[in-house]
Design a protein around this motif. Sequence first.
Motif, short mmCIF file in Angstrom:
data_model
loop_
_atom_site.label_atom_id
_atom_site.label_comp_id
_atom_site.label_asym_id
_atom_site.label_seq_id
_atom_site.Cartn_x
_atom_site.Cartn_y
_atom_site.Cartn_z
N TYR A 143 -16.60 40.04 -55.47
CA TYR A 143 -17.52 40.18 -56.59
C TYR A 143 -17.79 41.64 -56.95
O TYR A 143 -17.72 42.53 -56.10
N ASP A 144 -18.14 41.82 -58.23
CA ASP A 144 -18.56 43.13 -58.73
C ASP A 144 -20.08 43.30 -58.65
O ASP A 144 -20.58 44.42 -58.67
N LEU A 145 -20.77 42.18 -58.60
CA LEU A 145 -22.23 42.20 -58.61
C LEU A 145 -22.75 40.99 -57.85
O LEU A 145 -22.30 39.87 -58.08
N VAL A 146 -23.70 41.22 -56.95
CA VAL A 146 -24.42 40.15 -56.27
C VAL A 146 -25.90 40.33 -56.58
O VAL A 146 -26.46 41.42 -56.39
N ILE A 147 -26.52 39.27 -57.09
CA ILE A 147 -27.95 39.28 -57.41
C ILE A 147 -28.65 38.27 -56.51
O ILE A 147 -28.31 37.09 -56.53
N ALA A 148 -29.62 38.72 -55.72
CA ALA A 148 -30.34 37.85 -54.81
C ALA A 148 -31.78 37.66 -55.28
O ALA A 148 -32.53 38.63 -55.41
N ASP A 149 -32.12 36.42 -55.54
CA ASP A 149 -33.50 36.05 -55.90
C ASP A 149 -33.78 34.73 -55.19
O ASP A 149 -33.97 33.69 -55.81
N VAL A 150 -33.75 34.80 -53.86
CA VAL A 150 -33.83 33.62 -53.01
C VAL A 150 -35.27 33.45 -52.52
O VAL A 150 -35.78 34.32 -51.79
N TYR A 151 -35.88 32.33 -52.89
CA TYR A 151 -37.27 32.09 -52.48
C TYR A 151 -37.47 30.63 -52.11
O TYR A 151 -36.88 29.73 -52.71
N ARG A 152 -38.29 30.43 -51.09
CA ARG A 152 -38.82 29.11 -50.76
C ARG A 152 -40.29 29.17 -51.09
O ARG A 152 -41.06 29.83 -50.40
N GLY A 153 -40.67 28.50 -52.18
CA GLY A 153 -42.02 28.71 -52.69
C GLY A 153 -42.14 30.13 -53.19
O GLY A 153 -41.36 30.58 -54.01
N ALA A 154 -43.08 30.88 -52.64
CA ALA A 154 -43.29 32.26 -53.08
C ALA A 154 -42.84 33.27 -52.03
O ALA A 154 -43.20 34.43 -52.11
N GLN A 155 -42.02 32.84 -51.06
CA GLN A 155 -41.60 33.74 -49.99
C GLN A 155 -40.08 33.84 -49.90
O GLN A 155 -39.36 32.85 -49.98
N MET A 156 -39.61 35.06 -49.71
CA MET A 156 -38.20 35.33 -49.46
C MET A 156 -37.91 34.98 -48.00
O MET A 156 -38.57 35.50 -47.09
N ALA A 170 -22.44 43.36 -48.46
CA ALA A 170 -21.62 44.55 -48.68
C ALA A 170 -20.14 44.22 -48.57
O ALA A 170 -19.31 44.76 -49.31
N ARG A 171 -19.81 43.32 -47.67
CA ARG A 171 -18.40 42.94 -47.47
C ARG A 171 -17.81 42.23 -48.68
O ARG A 171 -16.63 42.43 -49.02
N VAL A 172 -18.60 41.39 -49.34
CA VAL A 172 -18.05 40.60 -50.46
C VAL A 172 -18.04 41.37 -51.77
O VAL A 172 -17.53 40.87 -52.77
N LEU A 173 -18.58 42.59 -51.78
CA LEU A 173 -18.57 43.42 -52.98
C LEU A 173 -17.30 44.27 -53.03
O LEU A 173 -16.81 44.76 -52.00
N GLY A 174 -16.80 44.48 -54.25
CA GLY A 174 -15.71 45.41 -54.44
C GLY A 174 -16.16 46.84 -54.19
O GLY A 174 -17.36 47.11 -54.02
N PRO A 175 -15.24 47.80 -54.18
CA PRO A 175 -15.58 49.20 -53.85
C PRO A 175 -16.69 49.77 -54.71
O PRO A 175 -17.49 50.58 -54.22
N ASP A 176 -16.75 49.40 -55.98
CA ASP A 176 -17.80 49.91 -56.87
C ASP A 176 -18.87 48.85 -57.15
O ASP A 176 -19.68 49.02 -58.06
N GLY A 177 -18.85 47.76 -56.38
CA GLY A 177 -19.78 46.66 -56.62
C GLY A 177 -21.22 47.04 -56.35
O GLY A 177 -21.51 47.99 -55.60
N MET A 178 -22.13 46.30 -56.95
CA MET A 178 -23.56 46.58 -56.81
C MET A 178 -24.30 45.33 -56.34
O MET A 178 -23.93 44.21 -56.67
N TYR A 179 -25.35 45.57 -55.56
CA TYR A 179 -26.21 44.52 -55.05
C TYR A 179 -27.61 44.75 -55.60
O TYR A 179 -28.13 45.88 -55.57
N ALA A 180 -28.25 43.70 -56.11
CA ALA A 180 -29.63 43.78 -56.59
C ALA A 180 -30.42 42.64 -55.96
O ALA A 180 -29.96 41.49 -55.96
N VAL A 181 -31.60 42.96 -55.43
CA VAL A 181 -32.41 41.95 -54.77
C VAL A 181 -33.86 42.07 -55.22
O VAL A 181 -34.40 43.18 -55.35
N ASN A 182 -34.47 40.93 -55.49
CA ASN A 182 -35.88 40.88 -55.88
C ASN A 182 -36.74 40.57 -54.66
O ASN A 182 -36.50 39.58 -53.95
N VAL A 183 -37.75 41.42 -54.42
CA VAL A 183 -38.68 41.23 -53.31
C VAL A 183 -40.09 41.13 -53.87
O VAL A 183 -40.55 42.04 -54.57
N ALA A 184 -40.76 40.03 -53.58
CA ALA A 184 -42.18 39.88 -53.94
C ALA A 184 -43.01 40.33 -52.74
O ALA A 184 -42.83 39.83 -51.63
#
Length: 285
Positions: A143-156, A170-184
Amino acid sequence: MKASRRGPAAIIEPVDLGTAALVPDRDRPDGWTLLVDGVAQSHVDLNDPTYLEFEYMRKLAAVADAAGPSGSPLRVLHLGGGALTMPRYVEATRPRSRQRVVERDAALVTLVRRVLPLPRGADLRVRVADARAAVESTRDAAYDLVIADVYRGAQMPRTVSSVEFVTQVARVLGPDGMYAVNVADMPPLAFSRIQAATLRATFADVCVIAEAGTLRGRRYGNVVLAATNRPGGLPIERLAAAARRDPFPSRLLHDESLDRFIAGAHPMTDVAAQDSPKPPPGLLP
């Protein structure tokens, strides 16, 4: 719940992990908000997928916008589906992108697809699975981009908050890939600081984006972290400009300002992993 002025009423159904409600937006004729057990999860405008009601979604979208040349298709993995707001946004802004979504709740996926149809012709597939297991079974550099917005109810959940999990991302991203994660998170943002340290233990370049009041510890809120495997690979100026333009202006922390934010926090490992904190009493139904 009452029907909106234009007619549709809220749709409330049991799903695998609680009770889902799709509530029509009284201000946008094709807008819907998804809530699960009373917690707002997603907002979708079927007529305009680029409209993003939630502040943290706009931050995730800014990362998606910066993950490659404007308009070019990307290979995107979405961890957490909800109402599929971000996959719809990516399809609208980057047609022909290859997108895969991982969502644990099969009944929720069925409800969303029935009431909020996906764009025709989109290369968008939804897999019912655990987010961590799905990442661990993915091939390298997929992948070029991984977006994580994983919640059970209101908790990650802790399963997606550790160095071991982030290493798999990090392993599943390409060399220039980016990871974005939402934390409440809630003041003093201890969990977010640990997550920033966790990403730094794995990725070569990391930044944090959040509304200024949240960063100052004034309120419970969302913190978005972005990372890449390539040293100096984050488009910091572009992300910072997008943060400043938001209706709720945000700050970007990087390099020295990120050092100060982390302030001695240590990466989280599986052995000591914890869920993100529960929202303050009274904030949610």
